[in-house]
Design a protein around this motif. Structure first.
Motif, short mmCIF file in Angstrom:
data_model
loop_
_atom_site.label_atom_id
_atom_site.label_comp_id
_atom_site.label_asym_id
_atom_site.label_seq_id
_atom_site.Cartn_x
_atom_site.Cartn_y
_atom_site.Cartn_z
N ASN A 25 -1.25 109.74 71.86
CA ASN A 25 0.19 109.78 71.63
C ASN A 25 0.95 108.94 72.64
N ILE A 26 0.54 107.67 72.80
CA ILE A 26 1.20 106.78 73.74
C ILE A 26 2.62 106.46 73.27
N ALA A 27 3.46 106.05 74.21
CA ALA A 27 4.80 105.58 73.87
C ALA A 27 4.76 104.11 73.49
N GLY A 28 3.85 103.36 74.15
CA GLY A 28 3.74 101.94 73.89
C GLY A 28 2.61 101.33 74.68
N ILE A 29 2.49 100.00 74.58
CA ILE A 29 1.44 99.25 75.26
C ILE A 29 2.09 98.11 76.03
N GLY A 30 1.60 97.90 77.26
CA GLY A 30 2.01 96.76 78.06
C GLY A 30 0.79 95.96 78.47
N VAL A 31 0.86 94.64 78.36
CA VAL A 31 -0.26 93.78 78.74
C VAL A 31 0.26 92.59 79.55
N ASP A 32 -0.66 91.99 80.32
CA ASP A 32 -0.26 90.84 81.13
C ASP A 32 -0.63 89.51 80.48
N VAL A 33 -1.07 89.54 79.24
CA VAL A 33 -1.42 88.32 78.50
C VAL A 33 -0.40 88.08 77.38
N LEU A 34 -0.65 87.07 76.55
CA LEU A 34 0.30 86.67 75.51
C LEU A 34 0.51 87.68 74.39
N SER A 35 -0.48 88.53 74.16
CA SER A 35 -0.40 89.44 73.03
C SER A 35 -1.33 90.62 73.26
N PHE A 36 -1.01 91.78 72.71
CA PHE A 36 -1.95 92.89 72.80
C PHE A 36 -2.96 92.83 71.67
N ASP A 37 -2.73 91.97 70.67
CA ASP A 37 -3.75 91.67 69.67
C ASP A 37 -4.64 90.58 70.25
N PRO A 38 -5.95 90.63 70.00
CA PRO A 38 -6.83 89.56 70.49
C PRO A 38 -6.43 88.21 69.88
N GLY A 39 -6.67 87.14 70.61
CA GLY A 39 -6.31 85.80 70.13
C GLY A 39 -6.94 85.42 68.81
N ILE A 40 -8.06 86.03 68.48
CA ILE A 40 -8.73 85.69 67.21
C ILE A 40 -8.11 86.37 66.00
N ASP A 41 -7.17 87.32 66.22
CA ASP A 41 -6.56 88.07 65.12
C ASP A 41 -5.37 87.29 64.57
N GLU A 42 -5.55 86.66 63.44
CA GLU A 42 -4.48 85.87 62.80
C GLU A 42 -3.52 86.74 62.00
N ASN A 43 -3.86 88.02 61.79
CA ASN A 43 -3.02 88.90 60.96
C ASN A 43 -2.22 89.91 61.77
#
Length: 95
Positions: A25-43
């Motif tokens: 039950n997280i409130a959200g996600i924070g990351v230090d990279v360009l996206s929290f989706d992996p770079g290979i995920d085009e969708n």
């Protein structure tokens, strides 16, 4: 030769995001990279899972390594920017 650009950066798997949303039950996600989706995920499946659950996501966050893994409160201030899908934010962590 394929001239298509390939994005290379880490991210959360869809299973990890589903787990965090449903089991933690997280409130959200924070990351230090360009996206929290992996770079290979085009969708952008992770985005869709997270946002459909009413959670937030912030990217390119500095100094995440200084925030403890548990016990911190994160305050995310983000102005609404027209019909934009993203924008700037001010993020403060206290513990």
């Amino acid at each position: 030769m394929d001239n298509k650009q390939v994005k290379h950066y880490p991210g959360f798997s869809t299973d990890a995001i589903k787990f965090l949303v449903t089991e933690r039950n997280i409130a959200g996600i924070g990351v230090d990279v360009l996206s929290f989706d992996p770079g290979i995920d085009e969708n952008y499946i992770g985005y869709k899972i997270l946002f459909e659950a009413g959670k937030w996501g912030v990217e390119c966050v500095a100094n995440l390594n200084k925030v403890p893994k548990t016990g911190a409160t994160v305050i995310v201030g983000a102005p609404k920017v027209g019909k934009a899908t993203g924008g700037i934010s001010r993020i403060i962590a206290v513990w």
